[in-house]
Design a protein around this motif. Sequence first.
Motif, PDB file in Angstrom:
ATOM      1  N   LEU A   1       0.869  -1.180   0.000  1.00 46.78           N
ATOM      2  CA  LEU A   1       0.000   0.000   0.000  1.00 46.78           C
ATOM      3  C   LEU A   1       0.902   1.226   0.000  1.00 46.78           C
ATOM      4  CD1 LEU A   1      -2.817  -1.059   2.510  1.00 46.78           C
ATOM      5  CD2 LEU A   1      -2.702  -1.357   0.027  1.00 46.78           C
ATOM      6  N   ASP A   2       0.794   2.042  -1.017  1.00 48.48           N
ATOM      7  CA  ASP A   2       1.704   3.176  -1.202  1.00 48.48           C
ATOM      8  C   ASP A   2       0.930   4.473  -1.359  1.00 48.48           C
ATOM      9  OD1 ASP A   2       4.411   1.891  -1.456  1.00 48.48           O
ATOM     10  OD2 ASP A   2       3.299   0.721  -2.936  1.00 48.48           O
ATOM     11  N   PRO A   3       1.480   5.590  -0.815  1.00 52.80           N
ATOM     12  CA  PRO A   3       0.799   6.877  -0.959  1.00 52.80           C
ATOM     13  C   PRO A   3       0.489   7.214  -2.421  1.00 52.80           C
ATOM     14  CG  PRO A   3       2.644   7.084   0.588  1.00 52.80           C
ATOM     15  CD  PRO A   3       2.735   5.695  -0.002  1.00 52.80           C
TER      16      PRO A   3
ATOM     17  N   SER B   1       8.278   4.413   5.553  1.00 51.29           N
ATOM     18  CA  SER B   1       8.947   3.380   4.791  1.00 51.29           C
ATOM     19  C   SER B   1      10.167   3.934   4.046  1.00 51.29           C
ATOM     20  CB  SER B   1       7.871   2.857   3.847  1.00 51.29           C
ATOM     21  OG  SER B   1       8.329   2.029   2.916  1.00 51.29           O
ATOM     22  N   VAL B   2       9.998   5.027   3.318  1.00 56.48           N
ATOM     23  CA  VAL B   2      11.107   5.647   2.587  1.00 56.48           C
ATOM     24  C   VAL B   2      12.002   6.430   3.553  1.00 56.48           C
ATOM     25  CG1 VAL B   2      11.702   7.388   0.839  1.00 56.48           C
ATOM     26  CG2 VAL B   2       9.818   5.790   0.415  1.00 56.48           C
ATOM     27  N   GLY B   3      11.384   7.266   4.373  1.00 56.38           N
ATOM     28  CA  GLY B   3      12.158   8.183   5.217  1.00 56.38           C
ATOM     29  C   GLY B   3      13.093   7.487   6.186  1.00 56.38           C
TER      30      GLY B   3
ATOM     31  N   TYR C   1       6.745  17.083  14.371  1.00 55.04           N
ATOM     32  CA  TYR C   1       6.167  18.276  13.721  1.00 55.04           C
ATOM     33  C   TYR C   1       4.861  18.721  14.369  1.00 55.04           C
ATOM     34  CZ  TYR C   1       2.995  15.195  11.017  1.00 55.04           C
ATOM     35  OH  TYR C   1       2.042  14.280  10.645  1.00 55.04           O
ATOM     36  N   ARG C   2       4.266  17.833  15.194  1.00 50.36           N
ATOM     37  CA  ARG C   2       3.006  18.222  15.856  1.00 50.36           C
ATOM     38  C   ARG C   2       3.266  19.046  17.120  1.00 50.36           C
ATOM     39  NH1 ARG C   2       1.000  13.035  13.862  1.00 50.36           N
ATOM     40  NH2 ARG C   2      -0.712  13.534  12.426  1.00 50.36           N
ATOM     41  N   THR C   3       4.423  18.825  17.771  1.00 44.69           N
ATOM     42  CA  THR C   3       4.649  19.486  19.065  1.00 44.69           C
ATOM     43  C   THR C   3       5.872  20.395  19.095  1.00 44.69           C
ATOM     44  OG1 THR C   3       5.862  17.537  19.803  1.00 44.69           O
ATOM     45  CG2 THR C   3       3.521  17.632  20.378  1.00 44.69           C
TER      46      THR C   3
ATOM     47  N   ARG D   1      -4.334   4.501   6.605  1.00 44.72           N
ATOM     48  CA  ARG D   1      -3.369   4.635   7.706  1.00 44.72           C
ATOM     49  C   ARG D   1      -2.120   5.403   7.265  1.00 44.72           C
ATOM     50  NH1 ARG D   1      -3.375  -1.413   9.860  1.00 44.72           N
ATOM     51  NH2 ARG D   1      -1.401  -0.727  10.718  1.00 44.72           N
ATOM     52  N   LEU D   2      -1.825   5.364   5.959  1.00 47.07           N
ATOM     53  CA  LEU D   2      -0.693   6.155   5.452  1.00 47.07           C
ATOM     54  C   LEU D   2      -0.954   7.646   5.622  1.00 47.07           C
ATOM     55  CD1 LEU D   2      -0.131   4.300   2.061  1.00 47.07           C
ATOM     56  CD2 LEU D   2       1.411   4.236   4.032  1.00 47.07           C
ATOM     57  N   PHE D   3      -2.227   8.019   5.523  1.00 42.02           N
ATOM     58  CA  PHE D   3      -2.573   9.442   5.523  1.00 42.02           C
ATOM     59  C   PHE D   3      -2.877   9.969   6.925  1.00 42.02           C
ATOM     60  CE2 PHE D   3      -3.625   7.549   1.416  1.00 42.02           C
ATOM     61  CZ  PHE D   3      -2.772   8.292   0.607  1.00 42.02           C
TER      62      PHE D   3
HETATM   63  N1  LIG Z   1       9.160   9.835  -5.961  1.00 40.80           N
HETATM   64  C1  LIG Z   1       8.953   8.527  -5.913  1.00 40.80           C
HETATM   65  O1  LIG Z   1       9.235   7.773  -6.853  1.00 40.80           O
HETATM   66  C2  LIG Z   1       8.356   7.950  -4.664  1.00 40.80           C
HETATM   67  C3  LIG Z   1       8.355   6.559  -4.434  1.00 40.80           C
HETATM   68  C4  LIG Z   1       7.839   6.082  -3.223  1.00 40.80           C
HETATM   69  C5  LIG Z   1       7.299   6.981  -2.307  1.00 40.80           C
HETATM   70  N2  LIG Z   1       7.280   8.311  -2.593  1.00 40.80           N
HETATM   71  C6  LIG Z   1       6.744   9.290  -1.636  1.00 40.80           C
HETATM   72  O2  LIG Z   1       7.435   9.167  -0.410  1.00 40.80           O
HETATM   73  C7  LIG Z   1       6.585   9.607   0.642  1.00 40.80           C
HETATM   74  C8  LIG Z   1       6.610   8.551   1.752  1.00 40.80           C
HETATM   75  O3  LIG Z   1       6.033   7.338   1.239  1.00 40.80           O
HETATM   76  P1  LIG Z   1       6.096   5.990   2.086  1.00 40.80           P
HETATM   77  O4  LIG Z   1       5.654   4.900   1.206  1.00 40.80           O
HETATM   78  O5  LIG Z   1       7.427   5.900   2.743  1.00 40.80           O
HETATM   79  O6  LIG Z   1       4.977   6.212   3.195  1.00 40.80           O
HETATM   80  P2  LIG Z   1       5.185   6.190   4.774  1.00 40.80           P
HETATM   81  O7  LIG Z   1       6.133   7.311   5.077  1.00 40.80           O
HETATM   82  O8  LIG Z   1       5.514   4.833   5.221  1.00 40.80           O
HETATM   83  O9  LIG Z   1       3.743   6.543   5.322  1.00 40.80           O
HETATM   84  C9  LIG Z   1       3.244   7.807   5.164  1.00 40.80           C
HETATM   85  C10 LIG Z   1       3.584   8.716   6.385  1.00 40.80           C
HETATM   86  O10 LIG Z   1       3.421  10.063   5.993  1.00 40.80           O
HETATM   87  C11 LIG Z   1       3.163  10.837   7.144  1.00 40.80           C
HETATM   88  N3  LIG Z   1       2.087  11.783   6.861  1.00 40.80           N
HETATM   89  C12 LIG Z   1       0.850  11.515   6.396  1.00 40.80           C
HETATM   90  N4  LIG Z   1       0.141  12.661   6.277  1.00 40.80           N
HETATM   91  C13 LIG Z   1       0.967  13.663   6.684  1.00 40.80           C
HETATM   92  C14 LIG Z   1       0.820  15.080   6.790  1.00 40.80           C
HETATM   93  N5  LIG Z   1      -0.340  15.692   6.463  1.00 40.80           N
HETATM   94  N6  LIG Z   1       1.870  15.794   7.247  1.00 40.80           N
HETATM   95  C15 LIG Z   1       3.024  15.189   7.590  1.00 40.80           C
HETATM   96  N7  LIG Z   1       3.229  13.845   7.521  1.00 40.80           N
HETATM   97  C16 LIG Z   1       2.202  13.117   7.066  1.00 40.80           C
HETATM   98  C17 LIG Z   1       2.731   9.879   8.254  1.00 40.80           C
HETATM   99  O11 LIG Z   1       3.755   9.816   9.237  1.00 40.80           O
HETATM  100  P3  LIG Z   1       3.760  10.798  10.537  1.00 40.80           P
HETATM  101  O12 LIG Z   1       3.210  10.013  11.689  1.00 40.80           O
HETATM  102  O13 LIG Z   1       5.189  11.138  10.685  1.00 40.80           O
HETATM  103  O14 LIG Z   1       2.865  11.964  10.189  1.00 40.80           O
HETATM  104  C18 LIG Z   1       2.633   8.529   7.556  1.00 40.80           C
HETATM  105  O15 LIG Z   1       3.006   7.462   8.391  1.00 40.80           O
HETATM  106  C19 LIG Z   1       5.215   9.849   0.028  1.00 40.80           C
HETATM  107  O16 LIG Z   1       5.046  11.211  -0.230  1.00 40.80           O
HETATM  108  C20 LIG Z   1       5.277   9.073  -1.276  1.00 40.80           C
HETATM  109  O17 LIG Z   1       4.401   9.567  -2.250  1.00 40.80           O
HETATM  110  C21 LIG Z   1       7.792   8.799  -3.743  1.00 40.80           C
END
Ligand SMILES: NC(=O)c1ccc[n+]([C@@H]2O[C@H](COP(=O)([O-])OP(=O)(O)OC[C@H]3O[C@@H](n4cnc5c(N)ncnc54)[C@H](OP(=O)(O)O)[C@@H]3O)[C@@H](O)[C@H]2O)c1
Length: 333
Positions: free
Chosen positions: A45-47, A156-158, A197-199, A316-318
Motif C-alpha cells: 500500500l503506497d501513498p 517506509s522511505v524516510g 512536527y506536531r509538538t 493509515r498512510l494518511f
Molecule cells: N518519488 C517517488 O518515486 C516515490 C516513491 C515512493 C514513495 N514516494 C513518496 O514518499 C513519501 C513517503 O512514502 P512511504 O511509502 O514511505 O509512506 P510512509 O512514510 O511509510 O507513510 C506515510 C507517512 O506520511 C506521514 N504523513 C501523512 N500525512 C501527513 C501530513 N499531512 N503531514 C506530515 N506527515 C504526514 C505519516 O507519518 P507521521 O506520523 O510522521 O505523520 C505517515 O506514516 C510519500 O510522499 C510518497 O508519495 C515517492
Amino acid sequence: MKNTRLTLKSRPTGRFSPDHFDTVTEDLPELEDGKARVRVVYVSLDPAMRGWVSPDTRSYVPPVPIGDTMRALGIGVIEESKTDAYQMGDWVTGFVGWTEYLDIGPGQLNRVPASVAMEDYMGILGLAGATAYHGLVNEGQPKSGEVLCVTGAAGSVGSLVGQIGKALGLKVIGIAGTQEKCDWLVKDLGFDVALNYRTDNLPAELEKHAPEGIDIHFENVGGKPFAAALQNMKAHGRIIMCGFISVYNGEQPDAYPDMTAIVRKRLTLKGFVMTDHFDKYPAIFAELAKLMQSGHLKYRLDIAEGLQNAPEVINRLFDGTNKGKLVVKVSAR
Ligand SMILES: NC(=O)c1ccc[n+]([C@@H]2O[C@H](COP(=O)([O-])OP(=O)(O)OC[C@H]3O[C@@H](n4cnc5c(N)ncnc54)[C@H](OP(=O)(O)O)[C@@H]3O)[C@@H](O)[C@H]2O)c1
C-alpha cells in the motif's frame, strides 16, 4: 477455483473508502499457453496509489480506469506455468494489483531469488529502498559530514533515507508525527535528532541542530515541515522532492513555504519518480543488500490481513498510524 479482486468503482475526492471499489469473485479460467498463474502473497500500500485513482491524465502514469483491478505493487508465487519464462514456485514481484490470482506473460513480473525473506522485497529491496537510495545518493550526491534533514522520517522511505545517510557519514535530522516514532528514529535507527512536527517548534529546532544550515533536505510530506526546512537551508543546498503526502487527499498545504529562500540561498530543487529509473534497480539493490548485510539498515513492516480490507487500511498512510512499510497479506506464503 475462484478468484477475488477489487476493481475501481469511482474516484475518491478525499480519503479512500470501501465504497470506491467493487469486489469481484469469479471462476479462474484454464491457464492459457504461454502464461503463468501467480498467487499473490503481499500487496504493497503506497501513498502514490491515491494519485493513481485521480482523473489526472498528465501525471507520470495514466489513471487506473474505472472497472479495472486496482493497481498495486506486490509479490507472489507461481502456482502453475505454461511458459519457460516462469517455473512453479518462482517468486515474482511487480504490479500485481488488488487480486488473489493473476495470469502473466513473459517479462510481466520480475523473478526474485528466494534467498532473502519475502518481506524484504516489500520494503528494503522494493520501491521504498530503491526510492530512498536513488533519491538520497544519486539525486542528492551527499558528502560525509553534511547535514541531512528528512521528513516522513519514520515512514517506509524516510526511515531508510536517514539510515543510508548515517552509513554515509551524514548528520541526520528526522521529522515525524509522534513521540514514539521520534524515539524509534534516535534510539533504534541511530538518527542524530528527531523532531515531532506536531509538538516541536520546527524552525527554531532546525536552527538549533543545524546552526550552519541543512545541506540536503529530503522531502516526503510538504506543508509546515517543508516550510521549516526551506527556511533553514544552507546556501547552495540541495532539496530532493520525493513526495507531498500532506496534499494527496486534496487538502490544501497547511503552510505556504517562503519560496524566496530558493533565490536567497541559491538552492537546487530536484523532483524524481522511480518509474523513470527501473534500469538502476539492480545496482541500487546490490548496494542496499551490502548495507543490510553490514547491519546498517533496520526496517519494520506493518502487515494488515485480508485483501478486502485494503481500501480502509490504506488510509493509515494518511493519518500516520502505519508503523513502517504498510502491506496487506493476501494469502499464506
Ligand atoms: N518519488 C517517488 O518515486 C516515490 C516513491 C515512493 C514513495 N514516494 C513518496 O514518499 C513519501 C513517503 O512514502 P512511504 O511509502 O514511505 O509512506 P510512509 O512514510 O511509510 O507513510 C506515510 C507517512 O506520511 C506521514 N504523513 C501523512 N500525512 C501527513 C501530513 N499531512 N503531514 C506530515 N506527515 C504526514 C505519516 O507519518 P507521521 O506520523 O510522521 O505523520 C505517515 O506514516 C510519500 O510522499 C510518497 O508519495 C515517492
